[in-house]
Motif scaffolding. Structure first.
Motif, PDB file in Angstrom:
ATOM      1  N   GLY A 138      23.238  39.110  14.459  1.00 16.01           N
ATOM      2  CA  GLY A 138      22.285  39.965  15.158  1.00 16.01           C
ATOM      3  C   GLY A 138      22.174  41.306  14.466  1.00 16.01           C
ATOM      4  O   GLY A 138      23.168  41.863  13.984  1.00 16.01           O
ATOM      5  N   THR A 150      20.322  42.925  18.474  1.00 13.73           N
ATOM      6  CA  THR A 150      21.328  42.551  19.468  1.00 13.73           C
ATOM      7  C   THR A 150      22.200  43.731  19.885  1.00 13.73           C
ATOM      8  O   THR A 150      22.977  43.621  20.833  1.00 13.73           O
ATOM      9  CB  THR A 150      22.228  41.416  18.945  1.00 13.73           C
ATOM     10  OG1 THR A 150      22.845  41.829  17.713  1.00 13.73           O
ATOM     11  CG2 THR A 150      21.413  40.150  18.707  1.00 13.73           C
ATOM     12  N   SER A 151      22.074  44.851  19.187  1.00 15.37           N
ATOM     13  CA  SER A 151      22.822  46.055  19.549  1.00 15.37           C
ATOM     14  C   SER A 151      22.007  47.264  19.127  1.00 15.37           C
ATOM     15  O   SER A 151      21.407  47.271  18.048  1.00 15.37           O
ATOM     16  CB  SER A 151      24.185  46.073  18.854  1.00 15.37           C
ATOM     17  OG  SER A 151      24.904  47.248  19.175  1.00 15.37           O
ATOM     18  N   ARG A 186      23.371  44.936  23.422  1.00 15.80           N
ATOM     19  CA  ARG A 186      24.500  45.854  23.535  1.00 15.80           C
ATOM     20  C   ARG A 186      24.004  47.279  23.306  1.00 15.80           C
ATOM     21  O   ARG A 186      23.200  47.528  22.397  1.00 15.80           O
ATOM     22  CB  ARG A 186      25.573  45.495  22.509  1.00 15.80           C
ATOM     23  CG  ARG A 186      26.104  44.081  22.679  1.00 15.80           C
ATOM     24  CD  ARG A 186      27.244  43.781  21.709  1.00 15.80           C
ATOM     25  NE  ARG A 186      27.536  42.349  21.724  1.00 15.80           N
ATOM     26  CZ  ARG A 186      28.286  41.750  22.645  1.00 15.80           C
ATOM     27  NH1 ARG A 186      28.832  42.467  23.611  1.00 15.80           N
ATOM     28  NH2 ARG A 186      28.491  40.448  22.591  1.00 15.80           N
ATOM     29  N   LEU A 236      31.509  43.455  15.966  1.00 11.35           N
ATOM     30  CA  LEU A 236      30.088  43.224  15.723  1.00 11.35           C
ATOM     31  C   LEU A 236      29.769  43.333  14.234  1.00 11.35           C
ATOM     32  O   LEU A 236      30.599  43.746  13.437  1.00 11.35           O
ATOM     33  CB  LEU A 236      29.238  44.252  16.477  1.00 11.35           C
ATOM     34  CG  LEU A 236      29.412  44.409  17.983  1.00 11.35           C
ATOM     35  CD1 LEU A 236      28.493  45.516  18.492  1.00 11.35           C
ATOM     36  CD2 LEU A 236      29.134  43.112  18.710  1.00 11.35           C
ATOM     37  N   TRP A 269      32.002  38.754  18.298  1.00 10.48           N
ATOM     38  CA  TRP A 269      31.019  38.217  19.222  1.00 10.48           C
ATOM     39  C   TRP A 269      29.990  37.358  18.494  1.00 10.48           C
ATOM     40  O   TRP A 269      29.581  37.686  17.374  1.00 10.48           O
ATOM     41  CB  TRP A 269      30.308  39.351  19.962  1.00 10.48           C
ATOM     42  CG  TRP A 269      31.171  40.068  20.948  1.00 10.48           C
ATOM     43  CD1 TRP A 269      31.702  41.317  20.842  1.00 10.48           C
ATOM     44  CD2 TRP A 269      31.622  39.549  22.208  1.00 10.48           C
ATOM     45  NE1 TRP A 269      32.454  41.623  21.949  1.00 10.48           N
ATOM     46  CE2 TRP A 269      32.423  40.552  22.810  1.00 10.48           C
ATOM     47  CE3 TRP A 269      31.430  38.342  22.886  1.00 10.48           C
ATOM     48  CZ2 TRP A 269      33.027  40.395  24.056  1.00 10.48           C
ATOM     49  CZ3 TRP A 269      32.034  38.176  24.134  1.00 10.48           C
ATOM     50  CH2 TRP A 269      32.817  39.186  24.704  1.00 10.48           C
ATOM     51  N   ASP A 312      26.871  37.093  18.269  1.00  8.24           N
ATOM     52  CA  ASP A 312      25.552  37.714  18.347  1.00  8.24           C
ATOM     53  C   ASP A 312      24.806  37.310  17.081  1.00  8.24           C
ATOM     54  O   ASP A 312      25.211  37.688  15.970  1.00  8.24           O
ATOM     55  CB  ASP A 312      25.663  39.238  18.392  1.00  8.24           C
ATOM     56  CG  ASP A 312      26.347  39.770  19.639  1.00  8.24           C
ATOM     57  OD1 ASP A 312      26.687  38.959  20.521  1.00  8.24           O
ATOM     58  OD2 ASP A 312      26.542  40.999  19.720  1.00  8.24           O
ATOM     59  N   VAL A 315      23.050  36.660  22.258  1.00 11.70           N
ATOM     60  CA  VAL A 315      24.045  37.717  22.457  1.00 11.70           C
ATOM     61  C   VAL A 315      25.241  37.103  23.180  1.00 11.70           C
ATOM     62  O   VAL A 315      25.082  36.502  24.250  1.00 11.70           O
ATOM     63  CB  VAL A 315      23.465  38.885  23.279  1.00 11.70           C
ATOM     64  CG1 VAL A 315      24.545  39.923  23.577  1.00 11.70           C
ATOM     65  CG2 VAL A 315      22.304  39.542  22.530  1.00 11.70           C
TER      66      VAL A 315
END
Length: 556
Positions: free
Chosen positions: A85, A244-245, A271, A511, A519, A521, A547
């Motif tokens: 992500g 995703t973040s 996130r 991440l 994670w 993601d 996610v």
């Protein structure tokens, strides 16, 4: 676009509603996968396994991954490209949602187009007491000046209007809004702002930086119901483009309350790494228990503070050491004295927060670098990974100070390709050498955290990767790239939107890459990013966004 966003919102709500249902380990098969690892190596993979909590179990060949997850359910990716992500290290989530629910002037080509759009919007929204919008750019309009309240009155005179410039650092108000705000020829400029005036001293309708607050303070407050609609729209759009973040550059108490509520209820589909906006009353409330480093399985953090040193280049509010090349009477605006800025920075540092300061002009960057030089050691806060947001025009001699002091340059590649129509006019041929200078920063070993500054720019991260690699706009101009020597390689651009953005948020251990223990993601895209022509990167489409091992977006 509105219909697509509605469909995206409904999909997100449907998928997130099932978050409580546990499932077995999952394996993606026949993926064309790419990720970086901790050694900065680009790794390819055919399979990816993650557990029911959304953490990666294994990445690699089909046989190796299957052995790690023998009882998993399997999803055939049919050769589609899978990436970690993407992380936007500088955005404004609620600002994006507001832009999607208000008048958007970002596609207007002329002043006449903008006035026509304002008139149409007013007609379509007869019950709105205040009309709001964003995205105008007098440089794109080739107007040679700012627009005026009188011109805006020609579109709507009976209701107040405030329209933010594309960069958010100038507002365009009509006469009714100026009247309600009490702005007259005798109104003084507020600290950190400027009321643009005509030869007779009357306000023209353009309010630079802090001067916008004179109008904003008489506008009705946003209700919580409205804020939820705004957040829902922003989350749907963010998931749609594969983010995703996001590092939200300016969180207040109301934003924080909604983020926690959404995280608790499973509605937060991206996130959020939050930066508290300033060190005033909201900071005192939000910082009472210190930085929030991990909330709701890493869905939310609030461990940074966002400050401002100056304005923006397009509105000539960015603070320059020497006068503007195209307006010798102005050097822009520093929002605070050096002493006041240092006191503000020190307050956040001593509370344990990462300090992230907006600095566009070379004087703004120098003021903040001087502040960090004086404070990082005395506050023992080097481990807080302080940042300068934008680091847009930096004196050549100051670039090395980012590395020596330990400051992260948080930069937005599409700013270069959006600003290239006016940046050199503003700063001249010599100062432009230290502007948007990604290669210079990378060569000295600085980690660049990449973002978009949405809604100033599109939140689409592939627009940013394209700009970083080609130094061209979507039309492929200029043919050789604008100051192409400052371009990134594709791998560097990929890293600055993944691992280095994660590092800038203290999240590189969880991440930024697809590795065991992190994670799950990831995104699925419709092209192979690493084999396609660089000129087409901005055309990349997102098919799915996941996610923590849950699908939060799927293209219809």
């Amino acid at each position: 676009m509105r219909l697509a966003l509605l469909h995206s919102s409904l999909f997100v709500l449907a998928s997130m509603g099932a978050l409580g249902a546990a499932h077995a380990d999952t394996v993606l098969d026949r993926a064309n996968g790419y990720t970086l690892n901790s050694k900065n190596e680009l790794v390819r993979f055919a399979s990816l396994a993650f557990d029911d909590k959304g953490k990666v179990i294994a990445v690699g060949s089909a046989a190796a991954v299957a052995a790690k997850a023998p009882k998993a359910r399997h999803i055939d990716m049919q050769g589609r490209t899978v990436l970690p992500g993407l992380i936007d290290a500088h955005g404004h989530v609620f600002g994006l949602g507001e832009m999607l629910t208000q008048l958007d002037l970002s596609t207007t080509a002329t002043l006449a187009d903008a006035l026509k759009a304002v008139s149409a919007y007013a007609g379509a929204n007869p019950k709105q007491l205040w009309l709001r919008g964003r995205g105008w750019n007098q440089e794109i309009w080739k107007l040679g000046r700012f627009p005026t309240a009188a011109e805006l009155d020609g579109a709507v005179a009976d209701r107040p209007i405030l329209l933010e410039r594309v960069d958010g650092h100038a507002g365009w108000a009509n006469s009714r809004a100026l009247q309600l705000a009490g702005i007259t020829s005798t109104t003084p400029d507020p600290a950190g702002g400027k009321i643009m005036r005509d030869a007779a001293g009357n306000a023209t309708g353009i309010l630079i930086d802090a001067a916008q607050s004179l109008v904003q303070k008489v506008m009705p407050d946003q209700t919580e119901a409205q804020a939820r609609v705004v957040l829902d729209r922003a989350l749907a759009e963010i998931a749609r483009v594969g983010i995703t973040s996001v590092h939200d550059a300016g969180v207040d108490s109301g934003n924080d309350r909604l983020y926690r509520d959404y995280a608790d209820s499973g509605k937060l589909t991206v996130r959020v790494y939050g930066m508290i906006g300033g060190v005033e009353q909201d900071f005192d409330r939000l910082a009472a228990n210190g930085p929030l480093k991990n909330y709701a399985s890493d869905m939310y953090a609030l461990r940074a503070v966002k400050l401002y040193s100056d304005g923006a280049l397009g509105s000539r509010g960015a603070a320059l050491i020497a006068p503007y090349s195209d307006e010798p009477s102005s050097r822009g605006l520093l929002f605070s004295s050096a002493a006041a800025m240092r006191a503000t920075m020190e307050k956040a540092m001593k509370k344990g927060y990462q300090v992230n300061v907006h600095a566009i002009g070379d004087a703004g960057n120098r003021q903040i670098l001087d502040g960090y030089k004086a404070l990082v050691t005395s506050t023992a806060s080097a481990g807080q990974r302080h940042r300068i947001e934008h680091a847009q025009v930096v004196a050549l001699g100051d670039i090395a100070r980012f590395k020596s002091i330990g400051i992260i340059p948080s930069m937005q590649p599409t700013h270069a390709t959006s600003d290239m129509n006016m940046a050199e006019q503003r700063v001249g041929a010599e100062r432009i050498k230290g502007a948007y200078a990604w290669r210079t920063f990378l060569k000295q070993g600085s980690r660049i955290a990449c973002g978009s500054d949405f809604p100033v720019e599109s939140p689409n991260p592939f627009f940013g990767i394209h700009a970083a690699v080609t130094r061209q706009d979507a039309q492929g101009k200029p043919a050789a790239g604008w100051y192409a020597g400052q371009a990134m390689t594709l791998k560097e651009a990929f890293r600055c939107f993944t691992l280095d953005a994660a590092y800038a948020g203290h999240q590189e251990d969880t991440l930024g890459s697809l590795e065991p223990g992190k994670w799950a993601d990831f995104i699925v895209i419709d092209q192979d990013l690493f084999t396609m022509p660089a000129s087409a990167i901005h055309k990349t489409g997102v098919l799915e966004t996941w996610v923590a091992g849950r699908k939060v977006y799927q293209r219809k």
